[in-house]
Structures are given as structure tokens and as C-alpha cells.
Design a protein around this motif. Structure first.
Motif, PDB file in Angstrom:
ATOM      1  N   TYR A  22      -0.109  -7.056  -3.996  1.00  0.00           N
ATOM      2  CA  TYR A  22       0.014  -5.704  -3.500  1.00  0.00           C
ATOM      3  C   TYR A  22       0.152  -5.661  -1.977  1.00  0.00           C
ATOM      4  CZ  TYR A  22       0.080  -0.810  -3.549  1.00  0.00           C
ATOM      5  OH  TYR A  22       0.523   0.470  -3.406  1.00  0.00           O
ATOM      6  N   ASP A  87       5.260  -2.439   3.858  1.00  0.00           N
ATOM      7  CA  ASP A  87       4.567  -1.240   4.304  1.00  0.00           C
ATOM      8  C   ASP A  87       4.243  -1.440   5.767  1.00  0.00           C
ATOM      9  OD1 ASP A  87       4.338   0.541   2.074  1.00  0.00           O
ATOM     10  OD2 ASP A  87       3.185  -1.001   1.077  1.00  0.00           O
ATOM     11  N   LEU A 136       8.683   0.533   4.688  1.00  0.00           N
ATOM     12  CA  LEU A 136       8.405   1.559   3.668  1.00  0.00           C
ATOM     13  C   LEU A 136       7.671   2.755   4.276  1.00  0.00           C
ATOM     14  CD1 LEU A 136       7.388  -0.951   0.871  1.00  0.00           C
ATOM     15  CD2 LEU A 136       9.567   0.249   1.109  1.00  0.00           C
ATOM     16  N   ARG A 150      -4.347  10.952   1.540  1.00  0.00           N
ATOM     17  CA  ARG A 150      -3.335  10.311   2.383  1.00  0.00           C
ATOM     18  C   ARG A 150      -2.905  11.171   3.562  1.00  0.00           C
ATOM     19  NH1 ARG A 150       1.044   6.956  -1.180  1.00  0.00           N
ATOM     20  NH2 ARG A 150       1.007   5.558   0.595  1.00  0.00           N
ATOM     21  N   LYS A 183       9.073   8.960   3.293  1.00  0.00           N
ATOM     22  CA  LYS A 183       8.419   9.128   1.987  1.00  0.00           C
ATOM     23  C   LYS A 183       7.381  10.229   2.048  1.00  0.00           C
ATOM     24  CE  LYS A 183       4.922   5.521   2.783  1.00  0.00           C
ATOM     25  NZ  LYS A 183       4.538   4.135   2.520  1.00  0.00           N
ATOM     26  N   HIS A 184       6.896  10.782   0.952  1.00  0.00           N
ATOM     27  CA  HIS A 184       7.278  10.589  -0.434  1.00  0.00           C
ATOM     28  C   HIS A 184       7.924  11.876  -0.851  1.00  0.00           C
ATOM     29  CE1 HIS A 184       3.622   8.184   0.443  1.00  0.00           C
ATOM     30  NE2 HIS A 184       4.237   7.247  -0.235  1.00  0.00           N
ATOM     31  N   ARG A 194      -2.045  11.312  -9.076  1.00  0.00           N
ATOM     32  CA  ARG A 194      -0.704  11.577  -8.535  1.00  0.00           C
ATOM     33  C   ARG A 194       0.431  11.410  -9.552  1.00  0.00           C
ATOM     34  NH1 ARG A 194      -0.417   6.536  -4.236  1.00  0.00           N
ATOM     35  NH2 ARG A 194      -0.548   4.857  -5.737  1.00  0.00           N
ATOM     36  N   MET A 227      12.087   7.446   0.002  1.00  0.00           N
ATOM     37  CA  MET A 227      11.300   7.060  -1.180  1.00  0.00           C
ATOM     38  C   MET A 227      10.894   8.327  -1.916  1.00  0.00           C
ATOM     39  SD  MET A 227       7.651   5.046  -1.477  1.00  0.00           S
ATOM     40  CE  MET A 227       8.142   3.616  -0.556  1.00  0.00           C
ATOM     41  N   TYR A 230       5.580  10.130  -6.587  1.00  0.00           N
ATOM     42  CA  TYR A 230       5.077   9.896  -7.944  1.00  0.00           C
ATOM     43  C   TYR A 230       5.193  11.148  -8.812  1.00  0.00           C
ATOM     44  CZ  TYR A 230       2.779   5.464  -6.834  1.00  0.00           C
ATOM     45  OH  TYR A 230       2.526   4.174  -6.496  1.00  0.00           O
ATOM     46  N   ASP A 262       8.909   5.245  -5.579  1.00  0.00           N
ATOM     47  CA  ASP A 262       7.581   4.760  -5.212  1.00  0.00           C
ATOM     48  C   ASP A 262       7.171   3.755  -6.284  1.00  0.00           C
ATOM     49  OD1 ASP A 262       5.155   4.277  -4.062  1.00  0.00           O
ATOM     50  OD2 ASP A 262       4.628   6.380  -3.761  1.00  0.00           O
ATOM     51  N   TRP A 263       6.143   2.983  -6.011  1.00  0.00           N
ATOM     52  CA  TRP A 263       5.782   1.874  -6.900  1.00  0.00           C
ATOM     53  C   TRP A 263       5.269   2.402  -8.246  1.00  0.00           C
ATOM     54  CZ3 TRP A 263       8.183   0.711  -2.952  1.00  0.00           C
ATOM     55  CH2 TRP A 263       8.396  -0.585  -2.515  1.00  0.00           C
ATOM     56  N   SER A 387      -1.831   1.498   1.017  1.00  0.00           N
ATOM     57  CA  SER A 387      -0.685   0.715   1.477  1.00  0.00           C
ATOM     58  C   SER A 387      -0.368   0.919   2.955  1.00  0.00           C
ATOM     59  CB  SER A 387       0.534   1.036   0.629  1.00  0.00           C
ATOM     60  OG  SER A 387       0.801   2.412   0.693  1.00  0.00           O
ATOM     61  N   GLU A 451      -5.373   6.119  -0.098  1.00  0.00           N
ATOM     62  CA  GLU A 451      -4.372   6.344  -1.133  1.00  0.00           C
ATOM     63  C   GLU A 451      -5.057   6.192  -2.496  1.00  0.00           C
ATOM     64  OE1 GLU A 451      -1.082   3.656  -0.696  1.00  0.00           O
ATOM     65  OE2 GLU A 451      -0.536   3.821  -2.803  1.00  0.00           O
TER      66      GLU A 451
HETATM   67  C1  BGC Z   1       2.617   3.853  -2.135  1.00  0.00           C
HETATM   68  C2  BGC Z   1       3.829   3.727  -1.227  1.00  0.00           C
HETATM   69  C3  BGC Z   1       3.979   2.297  -0.793  1.00  0.00           C
HETATM   70  C4  BGC Z   1       4.123   1.432  -2.027  1.00  0.00           C
HETATM   71  C5  BGC Z   1       4.345  -0.039  -1.734  1.00  0.00           C
HETATM   72  C6  BGC Z   1       2.647   2.855  -3.268  1.00  0.00           C
HETATM   73  O1  BGC Z   1       1.429   2.819  -3.910  1.00  0.00           O
HETATM   74  O2  BGC Z   1       2.532   5.150  -2.640  1.00  0.00           O
HETATM   75  O3  BGC Z   1       3.671   4.571  -0.124  1.00  0.00           O
HETATM   76  O4  BGC Z   1       5.072   2.157   0.071  1.00  0.00           O
HETATM   77  O5  BGC Z   1       2.942   1.563  -2.805  1.00  0.00           O
HETATM   78  O6  BGC Z   1       3.224  -0.667  -1.302  1.00  0.00           O
END
Ligand code: BGC
Length: 721
Positions: A22, A87, A136, A150, A183-184, A194, A227, A230, A262-263, A387, A451
Motif C-alpha cells: 500500500y 501518492d 496521485l 480527509r 482527485k477525487h 466511502r 482520479m 469512490y 481510485d483504488w 495515503s 483516510e
Molecule cells: C486513496 C487515493 C490514493 C490511492 C492510492 C486510495 O485509498 O483514496 O487518494 O491515491 O489510495 O494510494
């Protein structure tokens, strides 16, 4: 109890303390000199098309899903290199350590376009040294509720301020050949659950409050990537929301870059392909051959759609140089003193002095004994969690900064240094009573404010109670607030002689705070959000969850792909435009500390306000000019703010809106002329009937001051037909 365990577990993974895929903190990117062979004389589009024409359908589909969490697939057969992302907004967080800059909300509190640019440049350089071509960040979701976990990663509550500040940041990063990912997109205004929180927002509010910073990022900043969020927006997941990703972003705003998910925020295959998503991260859970080939066969999607996505990415990679250079560039430094100094300067300009009855600045020669309280004084949190969290090379804790500035013989004692509820012992009480001054560092850590969840409105660990107990023992109390936004202060504010909001200031936190406390630096930060007195005072908190800091593993990572868990919950943005000061000022509610507010150790006056033309037609502009003077006896900086009110509008408009600001640095006695250009753009609103912005003829009030509640002058401007 269980909550505590989950928070700690997730924080450990994300903080980069341990190596994890991560945070990617333990992995270093290898250098690579792979570059596709293309004709020098060809245009970017020709180069992209030539590569595309050599790729098989399967190879193309592979490019639509990420690689090893942060990579974007290349194609060795055609010498196309992988491109790597990192990130994010407060530093180049992945692949080893990095300079930790103040978090975005702190940078926003500097109101300095210049510091945004310098920070962006430095982060861009560290990315290049590490081999990263896609950053990112930055994040620009609007501060809608104070408890969003956040908020610290975003640029405050005002769309104009966020727009003005995001542009130089993007320009700074991209000037170093690194793509930014704004983002986001869109309406990810809380992190509670989220995956399931559907943001229901009307069109006008989207365009006036939640879109402008994204629009500025792509139109003025030219961010090459966006980006998506969610959450669903108006019932459709952002990753498959055609209205957002194609109609608004590409067709209205002219975005030509690529949209990255987003991831784990992609929830199906067909919808995202059609809606305009280009890349699924961290891997192609849906963007893979097994899912896409049958859709192609059935004619639900076309190969042309896939080609378009690859074009969007490759064009950006050619334009920034990611396809025509070695991955790493040794002429840039992963860390340098110069970058740390930029971070320090931002940390000096960010803190907002909210209250000061004259106790600050402290006189270092008159303090024999000082007591520092709170876990943040000892092990200072330099960034919120998730992140955005940076593992820096050096970190100056608050205690280290203060120790360095005080004479060696000054006695420094520490109390309540562990995270958790603390009960004063008899010996603590004695130390507090005997101290000349007590500095209480209250607030959150990257575990509470992070986050993946939202945080409490009250200070955690009953720190409010501890502040009151401390003040009862010794009134010579100064409170520092480590937080990404506002907190409940009403119950304890009168107990403290001074309050300094310090946000999360990055690796030089301790140095910057000590310099401000002892007067080496004059505070100049201004709140980029409104601090209310009561939770109910916000226009938004009624339309939000009841227990924001409640968490569960399901709310954090559960719902992707499992329909049963995906029951959507809707948050209706019923307050519409009335977010932050727009609400407080329109409804006439007294805030604890207004938007744009911040004290200084010197005084400023604003005078000689004049307008070059008292009336303008659509297409013309007028110049508002004024003089700012430092009338005190210390050097300092003031942020002059211009707010505009529409005196007679056919639609409801907020009582006033920020439309200009300028930060001026002045020596004692010095003055400077500031001017703002006002055209119909600054007077207009989004008309949902016309589906466009327009200004209505009539009278407008131009207000200048140094917060939304301290207006020094009002001037009338007429817009004529
Ligand atoms: C976050 C993003 C971040 C991505 C990559 C996600 O959980 O919401 O802002 O860029 O992870 O780490």
C-alpha cells in the motif's frame, strides 16, 4: 475497543512504518531506459497511433488495469515502459522516504500561490529522482463537514480559494515532467463508508461549489490526469458516471488527459468503459480480457472505446516525457535541504493564530519553567493518516523545536505524552502550578484523523476536559491545535489565553511552531474554513451521518464487488450552496472563528479603496484598488480578501462570496497597493435552466477585508445590460 484495533491496524499499513504494497515505502523503483521507437518528426498523436496499431487487443486491455498497486503497464515487446505513480499531495510518499510538506489544508491556510508552486516543484523533483511520472494528487474536495477524515488532504471550504491554489501547485509539479492527478472527482466530502455514501447534489451546487476547483485544475492548471471518487454521485458510482467523466469533464471543460479510478472504486465493467474511465487501479479487476472480451463480442462496447483510453494515457506520457526519458533522473534529488526549507517556510506561514490576549509571543528570557502537555508535543503528528502520510527523513517534534529555541537552563517538563485519556497525577499538578507557562498541544494523530473514516467533532481522549483542568491549575495557558479542520472549542476556549491552529505541518513542525510561539516568526495564516461554535451551527451537519467516527472493516474495505454489501446510503446535500461561511453569513450565525480569519503580532489597515469604473457591461472589467499598511511595529503579512454580494438576484445567492485575495508582506510602517480585476465572471452564478454561468444586470457590493466577517470597505458596482 474493536474500533481502536481496526484504526491502528489500518494506520500501520498505510503509514509506511512497515513495508506494505500500500505505502510502497520499502520498494525502490529500478531505473529503466526502455523507450518506444517512434519517428522524431511525428506528432504526439501520430506516435500514439503508430504504437496502437501494433498492439493486439489483449495487450491493449492489459493496459487498462494497474500493475503491482502503483504501476501502469507498458509493453516490453514494443519497448513501451511501465509508468509509475506515487501518492501524493504532501510529498512523494512512495518508494522510500521523502520531504514531508505541510498538508494541503495547511498550505491553503498560507493563502500563498507562490508557496503552492514551490511545493509542487519540489515534489515534482523528488518524483523524478525516484522514477515516478504520475503524482496521485492534489486533492480538492470541498470541506463540507468539519469531521471529514480527509479534510486535511484538501484545500478548504471555498471553491474560489481552492481553485486559485490548486493551479500553481499543478503547474509546479507538471513543470518537472510529472503528471498530476486531481482527485477525487467528485463529492467525496467524507470518508465515512466511502464505498456506499451516495452524494445527492443538485446541478447548480455541483457547478458552484463542488466542481470549480476541478475545472480550474484541468482548464487553467492543465492537469493531465483526474482520479474519480469512490462514492456514487446522484445514484451512479463516480467510476461509471458518464455525466461526470464525459459530459462535464471532457465535453464541457475540454479535458484531454486520462481518468484513473481510485483504488478499488470500480464496481462493474461495461459502465466504466462507456462512461469515460481510462484506467482501473490498483489492478484490472473489471478491466481485463475475461470481463471485456465478451462485452466486445456482444457489441456492448467497442474496440474504438478501448483505443481512446490508451490514446488518453499515451498522449500524456509522451507529452510529459515519461516515454522518452530514462525512468530516473539523477539531476533531481530525492531529498535536499532546499526542499526542506520550502517545507519550513510553508510551515511558518500556515499556522492560524485564533486567539491571543497578549500572552504571545512568549518572552524566552522570562521563562524559567515551562510545561508541555499532550502527545503531539512529544511525538508530533506531521501529517494526517492514509495515503497522504509521508515518512520523512527528519521530523522536528514540537518539544525539539521549543528546546532548541529556549536557553539551556530553562526547565522543560512534559505531561500527558501518550495517546489516550489522561488523568493528572499530584506531581503533574504541582509541575503545572509551578510553571511560568503551559503549552498544551491538543488534537489528533494520524490514527484518529485519517483516510478511511471520519473523526470526532470533539477533541479525542477528552482533551477538552484536560485543558480545563490545566487552566484551573495555571491560567498561563497556550493551546496548540493539531487537526485537519475545525473542532469543538466552545466548551474550553475561554480557559486558554491563546490558541494557535497548527494543522499538520510536515517535517519542520516543531521548528515553525517554536518560532511563532517565541516571536521569531509573525503568524500570517488565515482559516481556509469556518470554525463553528456548535455542531448544529453548520448548514451541512444535519445532512450527514450521526456518528461520523464510527468505523468497521466493512465500511473501510468491504463493499467492492459484493453486491449484498453495497446497499447505497444517500447523503442529501440539502443545504445546497450554503457550505461554510456561505451558510454562516447568509443565515446570520456567529461563527467561533470566521473563514479567512487569523491574527498577527502586528496590525494592518486597509484604506483608499477605489474603483476604476463604477459600472461595467458584460465583457468589460473594472479595477478595485486599495492600500494595505502595516501600522504595528513588527514585520508581518496580511491577506486582503475581496468578497462580492449580488444585491438583487433572481436566484438565491449566498450573502457574499470570495472572488479575490492577495497576500502582502510588509515591514513596520510600510504600505502596498493591491488591485483586483472584476469582470462579469466574478459576478456570475450557474443557471441550471441555461446550463451555463451568467451574470445578471444590477447592483453588486464589493467588500474588502481580512476575513468573511471583518469587512473594512464596501463599494457598489453596477452591471448594465
Ligand atoms: C486513496 C487515493 C490514493 C490511492 C492510492 C486510495 O485509498 O483514496 O487518494 O491515491 O489510495 O494510494
Amino acid at each position: 475497543m474493536f474500533d481502536k484495533f481496526i484504526r491502528q491496524y489500518v494506520t500501520d499499513i498505510m503509514s509506511g512504518e512497515k513495508d506494505s504494497s500500500y505505502a510502497m515505502s520499502g520498494k525502490n523503483l529500478e531505473d529503466s531506459t526502455m523507450m518506444p521507437e517512434t519517428e522524431e518528426t511525428h506528432s504526439t498523436d501520430e506516435k500514439v497511433d503508430s504504437l496502437l496499431s501494433q498492439m493486439t487487443l489483449e495487450e491493449k486491455i492489459t493496459m487498462l488495469g494497474g500493475k503491482e498497486n502503483l504501476g501502469i503497464h507498458g509493453l516490453p515487446r514494443l519497448n513501451i515502459p511501465d509508468v509509475w505513480a506515487s501518492d501524493a499531495s504532501a510529498g512523494a510518499r512512495c518508494y522510500g522516504r521523502a520531504t514531508a510538506f505541510p498538508v494541503p489544508v495547511a498550505l491553503a491556510a498560507t493563502w500563498s500561490r507562490d508557496l503552492q508552486k514551490q511545493t509542487g516543484q519540489a515534489i515534482g523533483e523528488e518524483c523524478r529522482a525516484k522514477g515516478v511520472s504520475v503524482l496521485l494528487g492534489p486533492g480538492v474536495n470541498i470541506y463540507r463537514v468539519p469531521t471529514n477524515g480527509r479534510n486535511f488532504e484538501y484545500m478548504g471550504e471555498d471553491p474560489y480559494l481552492a481553485s486559485e491554489l490548486v493551479v500553481p501547485y499543478i503547474q509546479g509539479v507538471q513543470s518537472r515532467g510529472v503528471i498530476t492527478t486531481v482527485k477525487h472527482f467528485a463529492c467525496n466530502n467524507s470518508d465515512y463508508d466511502r464505498h456506499r455514501m451516495n452524494s445527492e447534489v443538485d446541478e447548480r451546487t455541483l457547478h458552484e461549489i463542488y466542481f470549480p476547483a476541478f475545472k480550474a485544475a484541468v482548464q487553467k492548471g492543465k492537469s493531465k490526469s483526474v482520479m474519480c471518487a469512490y462514492n456514487p454521485v446522484n445514484g451512479v458510482y463516480a467510476s461509471e458516471n458518464k455525466e461526470l467523466l464525459t459530459d462535464v469533464l471532457r465535453n464541457q471543460w475540454g479535458f484531454t488527459g486520462f481518468v484513473i479510478s481510485d483504488w478499488t472504486c470500480v464496481y462493474s465493467a461495461e459502465g466504466p468503459v462507456k462512461a469515460g474511465l481510462d484506467l482501473e487501479m490498483p489492478f484490472g479487476k473489471y478491466m481485463n480480457s475475461k470481463k471485456l472480451l465478451p462485452l466486445l463480442k456482444k457489441g456492448k462496447i467497442t474496440e474504438a472505446m478501448i483505443d481512446e483510453k490508451i490514446r488518453n494515457m499515451m498522449r500524456a506520457f509522451f507529452e510529459t516525457g515519461a516515454y522518452s526519458r530514462s525512468r530516473k533522473d539523477s539531476s533531481f534529488r530525492e531529498y535536499s535541504k532546499a526542499h526542506s526549507l520550502i517545507s519550513l517556510q510553508a510551515a511558518r506561514e500556515a499556522p492560524v493564530l485564533l486567539k491571543n490576549d497578549g500572552i504571545l509571543p512568549l518572552d524566552r528570557d522570562r521563562i524559567r519553567k515551562i510545561v508541555l502537555m499532550g502527545f503531539n508535543a512529544l511525538e508530533t503528528t506531521s501529517c494526517g493518516g492514509g495515503s497522504c502520510h509521508i515518512k520523512s527523513y527528519d521530523k522536528v517534534n514540537i518539544i525539539d523545536g521549543i528546546r532548541k529555541i529556549l536557553p539551556e537552563e530553562t526547565q522543560i517538563d512534559c505531561i500527558a505524552g501518550n495517546r489516550g485519556v489522561y488523568t493528572l497525577t499530584e506531581s503533574d499538578k504541582k509541575l503545572i502550578q509551578e510553571a511560568d507557562k503551559v503549552i498544551f498541544s491538543a488534537g489528533f494523530s494520524n490514527v484518529e484523523e485519517s483516510e478511511c473514516w471520519d473523526r470526532s467533532w470533539q477533541l479525542p481522549f477528552r482533551q477538552d476536559r484536560l485543558i480545563k483542568e490545566t487552566a484551573a491549575l495555571n491560567p498561563e495557558l497556550v493551546v496548540l491545535l493539531t487537526a485537519g479542520g475545525g473542532v469543538e472549542t466552545e466548551s474550553w476556549l475561554k480557559e486558554t489565553r491563546a490558541l494557535l491552529h497548527t494543522f499538520y505541518l510536515g517535517e519542520n513542525t516543531g521548528t515553525a511552531i517554536a518560532e511563532i510561539l517565541f516571536g521569531d516568526v509573525n503568524p500570517s495564516g488565515k482559516l481556509p474554513f469556518t470554525m463553528g461554535r456548535k455542531w448544529e451551527d453548520f448548514g451541512t451537519t444535519d445532512n450527514y451521518v450521526r456518528k461520523p467516527d464510527k468505523i468497521s472493516m466493512m465500511r473501510i474495505i468491504g463493499p467492492q464487488g459484493v453486491r449484498g454489501y453495497r446497499r447505497i446510503r444517500t447523503v442529501k446535500y440539502k443545504e445546497k450552496l450554503m457550505v461554510g461561511y456561505r451558510h454562516f453569513d447568509t443565515a446570520g450565525i456567529k461563527p467561533q472563528f470566521p473563514f479567512g480569519y487569523g491574527l498577527s503580532y502586528t496590525d494592518f489597515t486597509i484604506s483608499n479603496v477605489s474603483l476604476s469604473k463604477l459600472s461595467i457591461k458584460d465583457g468589460e472589467s473594472t479595477e478595485l484598488t486599495l492600500q494595505v499598511q502595516n501600522t504595528g511595529n513588527r514585520e508581518g503579512a496580511e491577506v486582503v480578501q475581496l468578497y462580492i454580494a449580488d444585491d438583487e438576484a433572481s436566484l438565491i445567492r449566498p450573502e457574499k462570496e470570495l472572488k479575490g485575495f492577495e497576500k502582502v508582506y510588509l515591514k513596520p510602517g510600510e504600505s502596498q497597493t493591491v488591485s483586483f480585476t472584476i469582470s462579469s465572471e466574478e459576478l456570475s452564478f450557474y443557471d441550471p435552466e441555461k446550463k451555463d454561468w451568467r451574470a445578471e444586470a444590477g447592483s453588486f457590493t464589493l467588500m474588502t477585508g481580512n476575513s468573511s466577517r471583518s469587512i473594512y470597505s464596501e463599494t457598489r458596482l453596477e452591471l448594465i445590460d
